[in-house]
Design an enzyme around this catalytic site. Structure first.
Site, short mmCIF file in Angstrom:
data_model
loop_
_atom_site.label_atom_id
_atom_site.label_comp_id
_atom_site.label_asym_id
_atom_site.label_seq_id
_atom_site.Cartn_x
_atom_site.Cartn_y
_atom_site.Cartn_z
N GLU A 24 14.82 4.74 8.03
CA GLU A 24 13.85 3.82 7.44
C GLU A 24 14.45 3.09 6.24
O GLU A 24 14.19 1.91 6.02
CB GLU A 24 12.59 4.57 7.00
CG GLU A 24 11.78 5.09 8.17
CD GLU A 24 10.55 5.86 7.73
OE1 GLU A 24 9.44 5.35 7.96
OE2 GLU A 24 10.71 6.95 7.15
N TYR A 56 -3.92 -15.28 -8.95
CA TYR A 56 -3.53 -14.53 -7.76
C TYR A 56 -2.14 -14.87 -7.26
O TYR A 56 -1.55 -14.10 -6.52
CB TYR A 56 -4.57 -14.58 -6.64
CG TYR A 56 -5.24 -15.90 -6.38
CD1 TYR A 56 -4.67 -16.86 -5.59
CD2 TYR A 56 -6.51 -16.15 -6.91
CE1 TYR A 56 -5.30 -18.06 -5.33
CE2 TYR A 56 -7.16 -17.34 -6.66
CZ TYR A 56 -6.56 -18.30 -5.88
OH TYR A 56 -7.19 -19.47 -5.62
N ILE A 75 3.98 6.04 1.38
CA ILE A 75 3.29 4.77 1.18
C ILE A 75 2.10 4.96 0.23
O ILE A 75 1.66 4.00 -0.40
CB ILE A 75 2.88 4.09 2.50
CG1 ILE A 75 1.98 4.96 3.36
CG2 ILE A 75 4.12 3.65 3.26
CD1 ILE A 75 1.46 4.26 4.63
N GLU A 76 1.63 6.18 0.08
CA GLU A 76 0.59 6.47 -0.91
C GLU A 76 1.11 6.21 -2.32
O GLU A 76 0.43 5.65 -3.17
CB GLU A 76 0.11 7.92 -0.81
CG GLU A 76 -0.54 8.28 0.50
CD GLU A 76 0.43 8.80 1.57
OE1 GLU A 76 1.59 8.34 1.64
OE2 GLU A 76 0.01 9.69 2.33
N LYS A 102 1.73 0.32 7.53
CA LYS A 102 3.10 0.50 8.00
C LYS A 102 3.06 0.48 9.53
O LYS A 102 2.75 1.49 10.16
CB LYS A 102 3.63 1.83 7.46
CG LYS A 102 5.07 2.13 7.77
CD LYS A 102 5.46 3.44 7.09
CE LYS A 102 6.89 3.78 7.33
NZ LYS A 102 7.29 5.00 6.61
#
Length: 122
Positions: A24, A56, A75-76, A102
């Site tokens: 990855e 933004y 990913i947390e 993901k």
């Protein structure tokens, strides 16, 4: 009276190298981010004042910088880092909810994506 409004950036896409496995990091993949933040309005809306709100375009850049310039195993952890950075950059954000998708998660099965959401309160 205190007004709060919500800004949402939906499906921001970035190429990055997050994940547990060495491949990855080596190969990388696309990640999709949703950012939703509650913003304390103050006089900004009554005065139609750009300087008092969350730009933004800048928020997108903050998200991009966190996603592409660091590496997280989880990913947390990535979602929390994004939320914290947005709250640090914009003091008027009261809550940042970040969702990370993901699509190429290395799981032994067929799925569209793995998704996590994290909320951070300022």
């Amino acid at each position: 009276m205190t007004e709060v409004y919500t800004i949402t950036l939906k499906n921001c896409a970035f190429f990055a190298r997050h994940g547990v496995y060495p491949e990855e990091e080596f190969l990388g993949q696309r990640f999709f981010i949703d950012a939703e933040f509650d913003v304390l309005a103050g006089d900004t809306l009554d005065n139609d004042d750009l300087d008092g709100t969350v730009d933004y375009g800048i928020a997108f850049k903050v998200i991009e910088d966190v996603v592409t310039n660091s590496r997280r195993l989880l990913i947390e952890a990535l979602a929390l880092a994004i939320a914290r950075e947005l709250c640090q950059r914009f003091a008027q954000i009261r809550r940042a909810k970040i969702t990370v998708r993901k699509p190429s998660a290395p799981v032994p099965g067929i799925l569209d994506y793995v998704q996590v959401s994290v909320e951070h309160f300022n």
